[in-house]
Design an enzyme around this catalytic site. Sequence first.
Site, PDB file in Angstrom:
ATOM      1  N   TYR A   1       0.712  -1.281  -0.130  1.00 10.40           N
ATOM      2  CA  TYR A   1      -0.042  -0.012   0.023  1.00 10.40           C
ATOM      3  C   TYR A   1       0.800   1.143  -0.086  1.00 10.40           C
ATOM      4  O   TYR A   1       0.216   2.503  -0.226  1.00 10.40           O
ATOM      5  CB  TYR A   1      -1.008   0.053   1.322  1.00 10.40           C
ATOM      6  CG  TYR A   1      -1.971  -1.224   1.246  1.00 10.40           C
ATOM      7  CD1 TYR A   1      -2.449  -1.700   0.054  1.00 10.40           C
ATOM      8  CD2 TYR A   1      -2.756  -1.287   2.445  1.00 10.40           C
ATOM      9  CE1 TYR A   1      -3.283  -2.649   0.148  1.00 10.40           C
ATOM     10  CE2 TYR A   1      -3.596  -2.328   2.329  1.00 10.40           C
ATOM     11  CZ  TYR A   1      -4.063  -3.165   1.310  1.00 10.40           C
ATOM     12  OH  TYR A   1      -4.780  -4.152   1.259  1.00 10.40           O
TER      13      TYR A   1
ATOM     14  N   LYS B   1       3.881 -15.152   2.290  1.00 11.81           N
ATOM     15  CA  LYS B   1       3.685 -16.013   0.860  1.00 11.81           C
ATOM     16  C   LYS B   1       5.167 -16.380   0.391  1.00 11.81           C
ATOM     17  O   LYS B   1       5.887 -15.983  -0.707  1.00 11.81           O
ATOM     18  CB  LYS B   1       3.113 -15.218  -0.393  1.00 11.81           C
ATOM     19  CG  LYS B   1       2.836 -15.875  -1.576  1.00 11.81           C
ATOM     20  CD  LYS B   1       1.625 -16.889  -1.441  1.00 11.81           C
ATOM     21  CE  LYS B   1       1.396 -17.569  -2.617  1.00 11.81           C
ATOM     22  NZ  LYS B   1       0.447 -18.659  -2.751  1.00 11.81           N
TER      23      LYS B   1
ATOM     24  N   ASP C   1      -2.539 -18.387   1.281  1.00 14.34           N
ATOM     25  CA  ASP C   1      -3.823 -18.973   0.954  1.00 14.34           C
ATOM     26  C   ASP C   1      -4.287 -20.052   1.906  1.00 14.34           C
ATOM     27  O   ASP C   1      -5.323 -20.471   2.057  1.00 14.34           O
ATOM     28  CB  ASP C   1      -3.452 -19.610  -0.502  1.00 14.34           C
ATOM     29  CG  ASP C   1      -1.961 -20.005  -0.636  1.00 14.34           C
ATOM     30  OD1 ASP C   1      -0.871 -19.987   0.131  1.00 14.34           O
ATOM     31  OD2 ASP C   1      -1.367 -20.708  -1.895  1.00 14.34           O
TER      32      ASP C   1
ATOM     33  N   ASP D   1      -5.079  -7.073   5.747  1.00 13.15           N
ATOM     34  CA  ASP D   1      -6.412  -6.556   5.381  1.00 13.15           C
ATOM     35  C   ASP D   1      -7.363  -7.558   5.174  1.00 13.15           C
ATOM     36  O   ASP D   1      -8.490  -7.626   5.743  1.00 13.15           O
ATOM     37  CB  ASP D   1      -5.961  -5.538   4.371  1.00 13.15           C
ATOM     38  CG  ASP D   1      -6.999  -4.583   4.056  1.00 13.15           C
ATOM     39  OD1 ASP D   1      -8.087  -4.537   4.777  1.00 13.15           O
ATOM     40  OD2 ASP D   1      -6.760  -3.877   3.024  1.00 13.15           O
TER      41      ASP D   1
ATOM     42  N   ASP E   1     -10.588  -9.308   7.421  1.00 10.80           N
ATOM     43  CA  ASP E   1     -12.250  -9.119   7.129  1.00 10.80           C
ATOM     44  C   ASP E   1     -12.576 -10.558   6.996  1.00 10.80           C
ATOM     45  O   ASP E   1     -13.815 -10.550   7.412  1.00 10.80           O
ATOM     46  CB  ASP E   1     -12.144  -8.417   5.768  1.00 10.80           C
ATOM     47  CG  ASP E   1     -12.665  -7.224   5.955  1.00 10.80           C
ATOM     48  OD1 ASP E   1     -12.130  -6.460   6.822  1.00 10.80           O
ATOM     49  OD2 ASP E   1     -13.437  -6.534   5.043  1.00 10.80           O
TER      50      ASP E   1
END
Length: 369
Positions: free
Chosen positions: A141, A191, A223, A247, A251
């Site tokens: 970001y 990852k 994942d 992020d 959620d």
Amino acid sequence: MRFNIAVLPGDGIGQEVMAEGIKVLKAVGQRFGHSFQFYFGVVGGAAIDQYGVALLPETLEMCRACDAVLFGAVGGPKWDDPKASVRPEQAILGLRKGLNLFANLRPVKVFPTLVNASTLKREIVEGVDILFVRELTGGIYFGRPQKRWSTTRGRRAVDTLAYSQGEIERILRVAFELARGRRRHLTVVDKANILESSRLWREVTEEVARENPDVEQDYFLVDACSMHLLRRPRDFDVVVTENMFGDILTDEASMLSGSMGMLPSASLGQGKRGRGGRLTFPTLGLYEPIHGTAPDIAGQNKANPLAIILSVALLLRFSCGLDEAATAVEEAVNQVLEEDYRTGDIMSPEMKQVGTVEMGDLVVSKVQR
Ligand code: NAD
């Protein structure tokens, strides 16, 4: 003790739930003999209307001078134009940056009384108690270059995922410290089979883990983690991860509990260093419910104030060092739920439906006891 609290209600139900959060803080002050001094600021859409910007420099200065910031929510259809140069969420980004808040904590706890509110089966969500620690100021970001350009073969765009050793170390130290105060199990999500930045995270984790041998630590690829969160969420204790993965995963995990109106969050800055390079609390932090301004129910006394009330508990714990008071607030919430009181979002048959203000009053009455 005396604490200075910056209060930024924001827009929509942010204003309504904030009133309940303040009531609870006052009740805590009375019961435990502390005094909370409140300093109010206008942020988000309300600030755009009044001052033309989402966050005034004076408001940021006020927050810096306080022990903690309690934040409601910002935004709404009135300020929703994606092309506008001034937008309500600039208030949150400005506060995070201006206060150097790099660690976002999101507890996801399923209250025994609310297991049926989740869309997942009771046997999966019962007893879930996870603390997510998301890195907040680095990663894709914020990495540079971040741009878009035209070529002879069409448009292209690039975002950059960058992390420094220092950024990784400081968030890991927070995560290890928090795991030590819980079930002593830390999962690092990355990852590393693809990303170089994830391989640096692993290297730094090994180094920081050596300083924390009392905490069991493992790795998950992002994942696989997203799958296991739905399959066996009870197995996670503290989960630490970089900005974008955090992020998305937080959620996803919020749905384990069933309602946005129940989930608090904390964003912490650099604490004072204790012995052995460990972080110590209290530290400056910003506390907010994870939900937004809920324009569909704003102004109707329907919003669930428990997320901000549970954020108040985090504020007491991490910015005031008042563990006993924090636990008292969490227990008060639990008792109110055990007595079958519910706001509309968590309502089920046979329960007693109450509004925002009544729910706040009920929690206050339990804190006072
Ligand atoms: P939202 O969280 O405001 O609402 C989503 C749904 O959940 C709505 O149906 C709402 O009624 C319900 N809900 C949310 N909080 C609730 C509560 N406390 N009690 C009962 N029901 C609740 O998300 P959205 O609709 O996507 O966004 C609305 C506005 O809020 C947008 O402008 C968005 O940008 C903003 N927003 C702000 C923040 C923040 O300030 N941190 C976070 C998310 C969204």
